[in-house]
Motif scaffolding. Structure first.
Motif, PDB file in Angstrom:
ATOM      1  N   SER A 174     -29.169 -49.447  18.558  1.00 26.58           N
ATOM      2  CA  SER A 174     -29.843 -48.222  18.125  1.00 26.58           C
ATOM      3  C   SER A 174     -30.483 -48.490  16.770  1.00 26.58           C
ATOM      4  O   SER A 174     -29.943 -49.251  15.977  1.00 26.58           O
ATOM      5  N   LYS A 175     -31.589 -47.863  16.524  1.00 29.20           N
ATOM      6  CA  LYS A 175     -32.233 -47.959  15.209  1.00 29.20           C
ATOM      7  C   LYS A 175     -31.872 -46.757  14.350  1.00 29.20           C
ATOM      8  O   LYS A 175     -32.178 -46.716  13.173  1.00 29.20           O
ATOM      9  N   SER A 176     -31.203 -45.770  14.949  1.00 31.64           N
ATOM     10  CA  SER A 176     -30.954 -44.512  14.278  1.00 31.64           C
ATOM     11  C   SER A 176     -29.487 -44.368  13.871  1.00 31.64           C
ATOM     12  O   SER A 176     -28.608 -44.305  14.733  1.00 31.64           O
ATOM     13  N   LYS A 177     -29.245 -44.293  12.577  1.00 34.21           N
ATOM     14  CA  LYS A 177     -27.878 -44.048  12.104  1.00 34.21           C
ATOM     15  C   LYS A 177     -27.397 -42.678  12.560  1.00 34.21           C
ATOM     16  O   LYS A 177     -26.207 -42.509  12.841  1.00 34.21           O
ATOM     17  N   GLU A 178     -28.290 -41.720  12.657  1.00 34.71           N
ATOM     18  CA  GLU A 178     -27.902 -40.382  13.096  1.00 34.71           C
ATOM     19  C   GLU A 178     -27.348 -40.430  14.518  1.00 34.71           C
ATOM     20  O   GLU A 178     -26.342 -39.781  14.825  1.00 34.71           O
ATOM     21  N   GLU A 179     -28.010 -41.170  15.415  1.00 29.42           N
ATOM     22  CA  GLU A 179     -27.518 -41.307  16.789  1.00 29.42           C
ATOM     23  C   GLU A 179     -26.142 -41.960  16.784  1.00 29.42           C
ATOM     24  O   GLU A 179     -25.226 -41.516  17.491  1.00 29.42           O
ATOM     25  N   VAL A 180     -25.964 -43.003  15.991  1.00 27.83           N
ATOM     26  CA  VAL A 180     -24.687 -43.712  15.953  1.00 27.83           C
ATOM     27  C   VAL A 180     -23.587 -42.810  15.393  1.00 27.83           C
ATOM     28  O   VAL A 180     -22.464 -42.808  15.909  1.00 27.83           O
ATOM     29  N   ILE A 181     -23.887 -42.029  14.386  1.00 31.61           N
ATOM     30  CA  ILE A 181     -22.894 -41.095  13.841  1.00 31.61           C
ATOM     31  C   ILE A 181     -22.443 -40.122  14.933  1.00 31.61           C
ATOM     32  O   ILE A 181     -21.244 -39.858  15.091  1.00 31.61           O
ATOM     33  N   THR A 182     -23.381 -39.630  15.718  1.00 30.21           N
ATOM     34  CA  THR A 182     -23.042 -38.729  16.829  1.00 30.21           C
ATOM     35  C   THR A 182     -22.167 -39.450  17.857  1.00 30.21           C
ATOM     36  O   THR A 182     -21.169 -38.899  18.326  1.00 30.21           O
ATOM     37  N   LEU A 183     -22.521 -40.682  18.195  1.00 33.75           N
ATOM     38  CA  LEU A 183     -21.726 -41.453  19.155  1.00 33.75           C
ATOM     39  C   LEU A 183     -20.331 -41.750  18.616  1.00 33.75           C
ATOM     40  O   LEU A 183     -19.342 -41.714  19.360  1.00 33.75           O
ATOM     41  N   LEU A 184     -20.228 -42.046  17.334  1.00 33.86           N
ATOM     42  CA  LEU A 184     -18.919 -42.334  16.736  1.00 33.86           C
ATOM     43  C   LEU A 184     -17.999 -41.121  16.790  1.00 33.86           C
ATOM     44  O   LEU A 184     -16.775 -41.266  16.899  1.00 33.86           O
ATOM     45  N   GLN A 185     -18.556 -39.926  16.738  1.00 36.40           N
ATOM     46  CA  GLN A 185     -17.727 -38.716  16.784  1.00 36.40           C
ATOM     47  C   GLN A 185     -17.140 -38.461  18.171  1.00 36.40           C
ATOM     48  O   GLN A 185     -16.308 -37.581  18.333  1.00 36.40           O
ATOM     49  N   THR A 186     -17.552 -39.265  19.167  1.00 36.99           N
ATOM     50  CA  THR A 186     -16.938 -39.161  20.492  1.00 36.99           C
ATOM     51  C   THR A 186     -15.683 -40.019  20.589  1.00 36.99           C
ATOM     52  O   THR A 186     -14.992 -39.989  21.597  1.00 36.99           O
TER      53      THR A 186
END
Length: 152
Positions: free
Chosen positions: A103-115
């Motif tokens: 992913s290029k988006s830290k925002e997407e990764v932050i959302t995925l990490l919260q799972t």
């Protein structure tokens, strides 16, 4: 003077030719499918997992959170978002493991990490970094499943 100018021109041209060479093994279709730039590289999000701020004494609860952590890793791999994951050995930095997300988006990764239940409950904490690596990195997953005798 013309000879000197021609000699300088030839030297400059030779330097440019030897500075970069074309790869005879280059596969444009593969490079494009993996999102590679001209160097065969692309951007990822690199995550270092550290010991979190919450300490849970209930071993059963910790076990459930880490089972959920492993299940979530497998889910993210199936989604082709998480391409590298693994624990660190004991160290002086409280580092527990790493993830590499496609992913290029830290925002997407932050959302995925919260799972991830272990992260959500703050048993683990995540630090995110932009990382530039080989665009071929995700292709190792196809082989990875074939060398694992058991799944965690």
């Amino acid at each position: 003077m013309k000879l000197l100018s021609l000699l300088v021109l030839v030297i400059v041209w030779c330097a440019g030719v030897t500075a970069q060479t074309d790869n005879p093994n280059y596969d444009k279709a593969l490079a494009d499918s993996l999102g590679a730039d001209e160097y065969g590289m692309k951007s990822y999000i690199f995550v270092i997992l550290k010991t979190g701020t919450i300490q849970i004494d209930d071993k059963q609860k910790v076990g459930e959170l880490f089972r959920g952590h492993m299940d979530n890793i497998n889910r993210l791999v199936k989604m082709k978002k998480l391409i590298v994951a693994g624990p660190f050995g004991k160290n002086d930095h409280s580092y527990r493991g790493l993830f590499v997300f496609d992913s290029k988006s830290k925002e997407e990764v932050i959302t995925l990490l919260q799972t991830d239940p272990a992260i959500k409950e703050k048993l683990l904490e995540a630090e995110l970094f932009d990382w530039y690596g080989s665009a071929a990195l995700p292709t190792y997953l196809k082989v990875s499943d074939r060398v694992s005798k058991t799944h965690p």
